[in-house]
Design a protein around this motif. Structure first.
Motif, PDB file in Angstrom:
ATOM      1  N   PHE A  12       0.835  -1.208   0.000  1.00 33.43           N
ATOM      2  CA  PHE A  12       0.000   0.000   0.000  1.00 33.43           C
ATOM      3  C   PHE A  12       0.871   1.260   0.000  1.00 33.43           C
ATOM      4  O   PHE A  12       0.551   2.239  -0.672  1.00 33.43           O
ATOM      5  CB  PHE A  12      -0.938  -0.015   1.211  1.00 33.43           C
ATOM      6  N   GLY A  13       1.961   1.223   0.719  1.00 30.22           N
ATOM      7  CA  GLY A  13       2.860   2.364   0.794  1.00 30.22           C
ATOM      8  C   GLY A  13       3.499   2.729  -0.538  1.00 30.22           C
ATOM      9  O   GLY A  13       3.985   3.846  -0.716  1.00 30.22           O
ATOM     10  N   ARG A  14       3.491   1.802  -1.488  1.00 24.30           N
ATOM     11  CA  ARG A  14       4.059   2.059  -2.817  1.00 24.30           C
ATOM     12  C   ARG A  14       3.021   2.544  -3.819  1.00 24.30           C
ATOM     13  O   ARG A  14       3.362   2.825  -4.969  1.00 24.30           O
ATOM     14  CB  ARG A  14       4.738   0.784  -3.333  1.00 24.30           C
ATOM     15  N   GLN A  15       1.772   2.654  -3.423  1.00 22.17           N
ATOM     16  CA  GLN A  15       0.705   3.083  -4.337  1.00 22.17           C
ATOM     17  C   GLN A  15       0.611   4.604  -4.377  1.00 22.17           C
ATOM     18  O   GLN A  15       0.026   5.228  -3.496  1.00 22.17           O
ATOM     19  CB  GLN A  15      -0.643   2.507  -3.902  1.00 22.17           C
ATOM     20  N   THR A  16       1.149   5.182  -5.414  1.00 21.73           N
ATOM     21  CA  THR A  16       1.136   6.643  -5.508  1.00 21.73           C
ATOM     22  C   THR A  16      -0.276   7.203  -5.690  1.00 21.73           C
ATOM     23  O   THR A  16      -0.559   8.319  -5.272  1.00 21.73           O
ATOM     24  CB  THR A  16       2.053   7.146  -6.634  1.00 21.73           C
ATOM     25  N   ALA A  24      -5.435   6.119   3.661  1.00 21.92           N
ATOM     26  CA  ALA A  24      -4.730   5.363   4.696  1.00 21.92           C
ATOM     27  C   ALA A  24      -5.346   3.980   4.802  1.00 21.92           C
ATOM     28  O   ALA A  24      -6.557   3.813   4.631  1.00 21.92           O
ATOM     29  CB  ALA A  24      -4.841   6.077   6.038  1.00 21.92           C
ATOM     30  N   MET A  25      -4.506   2.999   5.081  1.00 20.17           N
ATOM     31  CA  MET A  25      -4.993   1.647   5.351  1.00 20.17           C
ATOM     32  C   MET A  25      -5.295   1.584   6.845  1.00 20.17           C
ATOM     33  O   MET A  25      -4.387   1.594   7.669  1.00 20.17           O
ATOM     34  CB  MET A  25      -3.965   0.595   4.940  1.00 20.17           C
ATOM     35  N   ASP A  26      -6.567   1.553   7.182  1.00 22.67           N
ATOM     36  CA  ASP A  26      -6.988   1.578   8.582  1.00 22.67           C
ATOM     37  C   ASP A  26      -6.973   0.200   9.227  1.00 22.67           C
ATOM     38  O   ASP A  26      -6.751   0.076  10.422  1.00 22.67           O
ATOM     39  CB  ASP A  26      -8.406   2.158   8.707  1.00 22.67           C
ATOM     40  N   ARG A  27      -7.254  -0.818   8.430  1.00 24.54           N
ATOM     41  CA  ARG A  27      -7.317  -2.187   8.953  1.00 24.54           C
ATOM     42  C   ARG A  27      -6.824  -3.133   7.871  1.00 24.54           C
ATOM     43  O   ARG A  27      -7.198  -2.993   6.703  1.00 24.54           O
ATOM     44  CB  ARG A  27      -8.754  -2.531   9.325  1.00 24.54           C
ATOM     45  N   ILE A  35      -9.843   0.882   3.986  1.00 25.96           N
ATOM     46  CA  ILE A  35      -9.054   2.021   3.519  1.00 25.96           C
ATOM     47  C   ILE A  35      -9.943   3.256   3.574  1.00 25.96           C
ATOM     48  O   ILE A  35     -11.120   3.205   3.198  1.00 25.96           O
ATOM     49  CB  ILE A  35      -8.544   1.792   2.075  1.00 25.96           C
ATOM     50  N   SER A  36      -9.389   4.386   4.035  1.00 26.41           N
ATOM     51  CA  SER A  36     -10.163   5.627   4.106  1.00 26.41           C
ATOM     52  C   SER A  36      -9.376   6.777   3.491  1.00 26.41           C
ATOM     53  O   SER A  36      -8.149   6.711   3.362  1.00 26.41           O
ATOM     54  CB  SER A  36     -10.513   5.952   5.560  1.00 26.41           C
ATOM     55  N   ALA A  37     -10.115   7.823   3.127  1.00 20.83           N
ATOM     56  CA  ALA A  37      -9.493   9.038   2.599  1.00 20.83           C
ATOM     57  C   ALA A  37     -10.402  10.214   2.895  1.00 20.83           C
ATOM     58  O   ALA A  37     -11.639  10.074   2.940  1.00 20.83           O
ATOM     59  CB  ALA A  37      -9.265   8.924   1.095  1.00 20.83           C
ATOM     60  N   PRO A  38      -9.807  11.386   3.078  1.00 17.47           N
ATOM     61  CA  PRO A  38     -10.631  12.571   3.309  1.00 17.47           C
ATOM     62  C   PRO A  38     -11.400  12.956   2.044  1.00 17.47           C
ATOM     63  O   PRO A  38     -10.927  12.735   0.926  1.00 17.47           O
ATOM     64  CB  PRO A  38      -9.618  13.646   3.684  1.00 17.47           C
ATOM     65  N   ALA A  55     -14.698   7.061  -4.598  1.00 15.45           N
ATOM     66  CA  ALA A  55     -15.339   5.875  -4.031  1.00 15.45           C
ATOM     67  C   ALA A  55     -14.843   4.614  -4.738  1.00 15.45           C
ATOM     68  O   ALA A  55     -14.516   3.615  -4.087  1.00 15.45           O
ATOM     69  CB  ALA A  55     -16.858   5.982  -4.134  1.00 15.45           C
ATOM     70  N   PHE A  56     -14.759   4.666  -6.058  1.00 14.79           N
ATOM     71  CA  PHE A  56     -14.312   3.500  -6.815  1.00 14.79           C
ATOM     72  C   PHE A  56     -12.860   3.152  -6.481  1.00 14.79           C
ATOM     73  O   PHE A  56     -12.524   1.984  -6.242  1.00 14.79           O
ATOM     74  CB  PHE A  56     -14.465   3.716  -8.321  1.00 14.79           C
ATOM     75  N   SER A  57     -12.000   4.156  -6.460  1.00 11.11           N
ATOM     76  CA  SER A  57     -10.584   3.907  -6.177  1.00 11.11           C
ATOM     77  C   SER A  57     -10.384   3.276  -4.804  1.00 11.11           C
ATOM     78  O   SER A  57      -9.619   2.317  -4.658  1.00 11.11           O
ATOM     79  CB  SER A  57      -9.787   5.211  -6.265  1.00 11.11           C
ATOM     80  N   LEU A  58     -11.056   3.808  -3.803  1.00  8.81           N
ATOM     81  CA  LEU A  58     -10.913   3.261  -2.451  1.00  8.81           C
ATOM     82  C   LEU A  58     -11.503   1.855  -2.362  1.00  8.81           C
ATOM     83  O   LEU A  58     -10.894   0.949  -1.775  1.00  8.81           O
ATOM     84  CB  LEU A  58     -11.592   4.177  -1.434  1.00  8.81           C
TER      85      LEU A  58
END
Length: 138
Positions: A12-16, A24-27, A35-38, A55-58
């Motif tokens: 996940f850390g390599r996904q630009t 962020a990967m929450d769980r 995964i969540s994002a503002p 929504a689709f990307s997450l």
């Protein structure tokens, strides 16, 4: 942190793309990833809600990492198809995607994801997704 979680977080850390979205990967657990994002100003559509692309990307990433969690170390996955149903405008402070494996397999992994908008008015289900991931060599 167990081996599965460490492997998923490293990938996940390599996904630009996820970095660009502020995700962020929450769980991260076997068969389930959140995964969540503002809902930031640069990811809105013309009516002020989060763009469906967010929504689709997450949802796609949460489902993909859930699939990866049931595969051996060294494997990777790619999405071969993903269907999304948009249920309501995504209004709030952040989107949360909960991905899960419906059926693991050696050749295909069937996955699902639900996306929720969270904010001062609570939590609202805004999208549901169903897809197929294919394992590939890492």
């Amino acid at each position: 942190m167990n081996e599965i979680e460490a492997r998923l977080r490293d990938s996940f850390g390599r996904q630009t793309m996820m970095q660009t979205l502020g995700a962020a990967m929450d769980r991260a657990a076997e068969g389930a990833v959140t995964i969540s994002a503002p809902i930031a100003p640069h990811v809105l559509q013309q009516q002020g809600a989060a763009h469906a692309g967010l929504a689709f990307s997450l949802g796609d990433s949460a489902a993909g990492y859930a699939a990866l969690s049931v595969l051996p170390a060294g494997a990777e996955v790619v999405t071969v198809e993903m269907k999304i149903n948009l249920l309501a405008p995504a209004v709030g402070d952040r989107l949360v995607a909960e991905g899960r494996v419906l059926r693991p397999g050696r050749r295909i992994v069937v996955v699902a994801s639900d996306v929720f908008a969270e904010g001062p008015k609570g939590r609202k289900h805004v999208a549901t997704m169903l897809g197929t991931m294919v394992p590939v060599e890492g």
